[in-house]
Design an enzyme around this catalytic site. Structure first.
Site, PDB file in Angstrom:
ATOM      1  N   HIS A 123      10.413  67.731  -3.318  1.00  0.00           N
ATOM      2  CA  HIS A 123      11.813  68.175  -3.265  1.00  0.00           C
ATOM      3  C   HIS A 123      12.503  67.390  -2.160  1.00  0.00           C
ATOM      4  O   HIS A 123      11.950  67.197  -1.079  1.00  0.00           O
ATOM      5  CB  HIS A 123      11.859  69.678  -2.981  1.00  0.00           C
ATOM      6  CG  HIS A 123      13.220  70.165  -2.636  1.00  0.00           C
ATOM      7  ND1 HIS A 123      14.327  69.867  -3.410  1.00  0.00           N
ATOM      8  CD2 HIS A 123      13.675  70.905  -1.596  1.00  0.00           C
ATOM      9  CE1 HIS A 123      15.398  70.429  -2.862  1.00  0.00           C
ATOM     10  NE2 HIS A 123      15.023  71.054  -1.756  1.00  0.00           N
ATOM     11  N   CYS A 181      15.589  75.801  -4.689  1.00  0.00           N
ATOM     12  CA  CYS A 181      15.052  74.433  -4.559  1.00  0.00           C
ATOM     13  C   CYS A 181      13.614  74.309  -5.078  1.00  0.00           C
ATOM     14  O   CYS A 181      13.140  73.193  -5.304  1.00  0.00           O
ATOM     15  CB  CYS A 181      15.138  73.963  -3.117  1.00  0.00           C
ATOM     16  SG  CYS A 181      16.836  73.888  -2.524  1.00  0.00           S
ATOM     17  N   ASN A 215      20.403  66.786  -0.969  1.00  0.00           N
ATOM     18  CA  ASN A 215      19.594  67.870  -1.533  1.00  0.00           C
ATOM     19  C   ASN A 215      20.306  68.424  -2.773  1.00  0.00           C
ATOM     20  O   ASN A 215      21.343  69.066  -2.651  1.00  0.00           O
ATOM     21  CB  ASN A 215      19.403  68.954  -0.472  1.00  0.00           C
ATOM     22  CG  ASN A 215      18.524  70.103  -0.958  1.00  0.00           C
ATOM     23  OD1 ASN A 215      18.246  70.228  -2.145  1.00  0.00           O
ATOM     24  ND2 ASN A 215      18.103  70.947  -0.034  1.00  0.00           N
TER      25      ASN A 215
HETATM   26  N1  COA Z   1      27.276  67.062  12.367  1.00  0.00           N
HETATM   27  C1  COA Z   1      27.215  67.035  13.699  1.00  0.00           C
HETATM   28  N2  COA Z   1      26.652  67.996  14.424  1.00  0.00           N
HETATM   29  C2  COA Z   1      26.118  69.041  13.767  1.00  0.00           C
HETATM   30  C3  COA Z   1      26.141  69.130  12.372  1.00  0.00           C
HETATM   31  C4  COA Z   1      26.757  68.085  11.651  1.00  0.00           C
HETATM   32  N3  COA Z   1      26.802  68.069  10.321  1.00  0.00           N
HETATM   33  N4  COA Z   1      25.517  70.263  11.998  1.00  0.00           N
HETATM   34  C5  COA Z   1      25.120  70.877  13.124  1.00  0.00           C
HETATM   35  N5  COA Z   1      25.487  70.148  14.193  1.00  0.00           N
HETATM   36  C6  COA Z   1      25.245  70.415  15.616  1.00  0.00           C
HETATM   37  C7  COA Z   1      25.077  71.876  15.894  1.00  0.00           C
HETATM   38  O1  COA Z   1      26.334  72.501  16.034  1.00  0.00           O
HETATM   39  C8  COA Z   1      24.294  71.846  17.174  1.00  0.00           C
HETATM   40  O2  COA Z   1      25.161  71.584  18.228  1.00  0.00           O
HETATM   41  P1  COA Z   1      25.010  72.372  19.628  1.00  0.00           P
HETATM   42  O3  COA Z   1      23.647  71.963  20.133  1.00  0.00           O
HETATM   43  O4  COA Z   1      26.151  71.851  20.426  1.00  0.00           O
HETATM   44  O5  COA Z   1      25.098  73.818  19.263  1.00  0.00           O
HETATM   45  C9  COA Z   1      23.405  70.631  17.026  1.00  0.00           C
HETATM   46  O6  COA Z   1      24.008  69.812  15.999  1.00  0.00           O
HETATM   47  C10 COA Z   1      21.982  70.942  16.625  1.00  0.00           C
HETATM   48  O7  COA Z   1      22.038  71.839  15.542  1.00  0.00           O
HETATM   49  P2  COA Z   1      20.735  72.351  14.886  1.00  0.00           P
HETATM   50  O8  COA Z   1      21.078  73.219  13.709  1.00  0.00           O
HETATM   51  O9  COA Z   1      19.843  72.917  15.937  1.00  0.00           O
HETATM   52  O10 COA Z   1      20.131  70.966  14.372  1.00  0.00           O
HETATM   53  P3  COA Z   1      18.719  70.654  13.793  1.00  0.00           P
HETATM   54  O11 COA Z   1      18.090  69.591  14.607  1.00  0.00           O
HETATM   55  O12 COA Z   1      17.906  71.854  13.483  1.00  0.00           O
HETATM   56  O13 COA Z   1      19.108  69.969  12.404  1.00  0.00           O
HETATM   57  C11 COA Z   1      19.174  70.519  10.078  1.00  0.00           C
HETATM   58  C12 COA Z   1      19.813  70.740  11.437  1.00  0.00           C
HETATM   59  C13 COA Z   1      19.880  71.453   9.094  1.00  0.00           C
HETATM   60  C14 COA Z   1      19.371  69.078   9.662  1.00  0.00           C
HETATM   61  C15 COA Z   1      17.658  70.848  10.149  1.00  0.00           C
HETATM   62  O14 COA Z   1      17.449  72.080  10.772  1.00  0.00           O
HETATM   63  C16 COA Z   1      17.027  70.874   8.798  1.00  0.00           C
HETATM   64  O15 COA Z   1      16.964  69.879   8.123  1.00  0.00           O
HETATM   65  N6  COA Z   1      16.514  72.035   8.364  1.00  0.00           N
HETATM   66  C17 COA Z   1      15.949  72.201   7.059  1.00  0.00           C
HETATM   67  C18 COA Z   1      17.059  72.526   6.130  1.00  0.00           C
HETATM   68  C19 COA Z   1      16.697  72.331   4.718  1.00  0.00           C
HETATM   69  O16 COA Z   1      16.030  71.404   4.378  1.00  0.00           O
HETATM   70  N7  COA Z   1      17.183  73.249   3.900  1.00  0.00           N
HETATM   71  C20 COA Z   1      17.044  73.211   2.507  1.00  0.00           C
HETATM   72  C21 COA Z   1      15.696  73.675   2.112  1.00  0.00           C
HETATM   73  S1  COA Z   1      15.694  73.756   0.404  1.00  0.00           S
END
Ligand code: COA
Length: 323
Positions: free
Chosen positions: A250, A113, A280
């Site tokens: 990004h 990315c 993304n």
């Molecule tokens: N739909 C519904 N629920 C989902 C889900 C989806 N697509 N993906 C995950 N969940 C659930 C998980 O299972 C978890 O449930 P639980 O609490 O029962 O275990 C809950 O949502 C929270 O998951 P978590 O991973 O802790 O969520 P988060 O608040 O960290 O959000 C992201 C997840 C990925 C959106 C966030 O961490 C993020 O944006 N991170 C940066 C990622 C990124 O930008 N990567 C690319 C960089 S180039």
């Protein structure tokens, strides 16, 4: 003093749009969850038989047209991608052949990315040292091919697309008011490999593999590293956040983008956001956002742009561009 000056930009998205609602029919997720956590509403997905090179070629043709240049004028292609058509040769060489370019050099850059910022930095260095005179810098990806569609934590976040800019070496006074790339800053930290990677490859598993991510960890690093690298590149060229006209980040997550904008003290209307439309698209996200804001008239000649991105590696970087 030689500087790399942007001559034009272009972008291309596949025809197929997949909305959050459509995705929620196949994956255990919801439009509300995706929008709240990421700001994403939809993504574009490449058709069967539509490869990264095909997207890159279309974006490049548009960038050349916008620049008023021909492929024969180009003597360097730097293509940032983590989803090449084949393990080798570089997808950039397919673009080179398809555009009808018979001279110069074409190669891929792999910084996921952060790939576009890495590509801009590499091309800028080559132009300023006289290795080439006119460069196409492309970010193109088909991330849909490396997603585990059973992993709801990752498959909802990414999309396919391509964007490109044309850079030309021009002699100038080299002040911060002159057009061109004013400065770049690049970093990586291989110790963070395990928080964002693909579990396959030609040398390890001999498979393509799927994207694996610890979202929360990536989020934390993104916020801290973006603030640091933005400060670094501004200091390098003797400017401050108040000088920035447009943040073109990004497009991974609206919350990360908002956080960076806030840290810089930029009002939201000075931040280009396309993650809602494109999701993304990895190395393609910055040039796609750039093209959107140039073509809708927000970005105009002489504006100061800050490009920044972070991704797997971890790898991250920023570029300051006088448009
Ligand atoms: N739909 C519904 N629920 C989902 C889900 C989806 N697509 N993906 C995950 N969940 C659930 C998980 O299972 C978890 O449930 P639980 O609490 O029962 O275990 C809950 O949502 C929270 O998951 P978590 O991973 O802790 O969520 P988060 O608040 O960290 O959000 C992201 C997840 C990925 C959106 C966030 O961490 C993020 O944006 N991170 C940066 C990622 C990124 O930008 N990567 C690319 C960089 S180039």
């Amino acid at each position: 003093m030689i500087r790399s000056v942007v001559q034009g930009c272009g972008a291309y998205l596949p025809d197929r749009v997949v909305t959050n609602e459509e995705l929620a029919k196949k994956v255990d997720t919801s439009d509300e969850w995706i929008r709240q956590r990421t700001g994403i509403r939809q993504r574009y997905i490449a058709a069967e038989g539509e490869f990264t090179s095909h997207l890159a070629i279309k974006a490049s043709e548009r960038a050349l047209e916008h620049a008023g240049l021909k492929a024969a004028d180009v003597d360097l292609i730097v293509l940032a991608t983590a989803t090449p058509d084949e393990t080798f040769p570089a997808t950039a060489t397919r673009v080179q052949a398809s555009l009808g370019m018979t001279r110069g050099a074409a190669f891929d850059v792999q910084a996921v990315c952060a790939g576009f910022v890495y590509g801009v930095s590499v091309a800028d260095s080559m132009l300023r040292t006289g290795l080439a005179s006119t460069a196409l810098v492309i970010g193109a990806e088909t991330f849909s091919r490396i997603l585990d569609w059973n992993d709801r934590g990752t498959c909802v976040l990414f999309g396919d697309g391509a964007g490109a800019i044309v850079l030309r070496a021009e002699e100038g006074k080299g002040t911060a008011e002159d057009r061109g790339i004013l400065g770049n800053a690049l970093h990586s930290d291989g110790r963070q490999h395990d928080i964002l990677y693909v579990d396959g490859g030609p040398s390890s598993t001999r498979t393509t593999g799927f994207l694996r991510m610890e979202g929360k960890e990536v989020f934390k690093h993104a916020v801290v590293n973006m603030a640091a690298v933005v400060g670094e590149v501004l200091e390098k060229v003797g400017l401050t956040p108040a000088d920035i006209d447009w943040l073109v980040p990004h497009q991974a997550n609206k919350r990360i983008i908002d956080g960076t904008g806030r840290k810089l003290g930029l009002p939201p209307e000075r931040v280009v956001v396309t993650v809602d439309q494109h999701a993304n698209t990895s190395a393609a996200s910055i040039p796609l956002a750039l093209d959107t804001a140039v073509k809708d008239g927000r970005i105009s000649r002489g504006d100061l742009l800050l490009l920044e991105g972070i991704g797997g590696g971890l790898a991250w970087g920023a570029s300051l561009v006088r448009w």
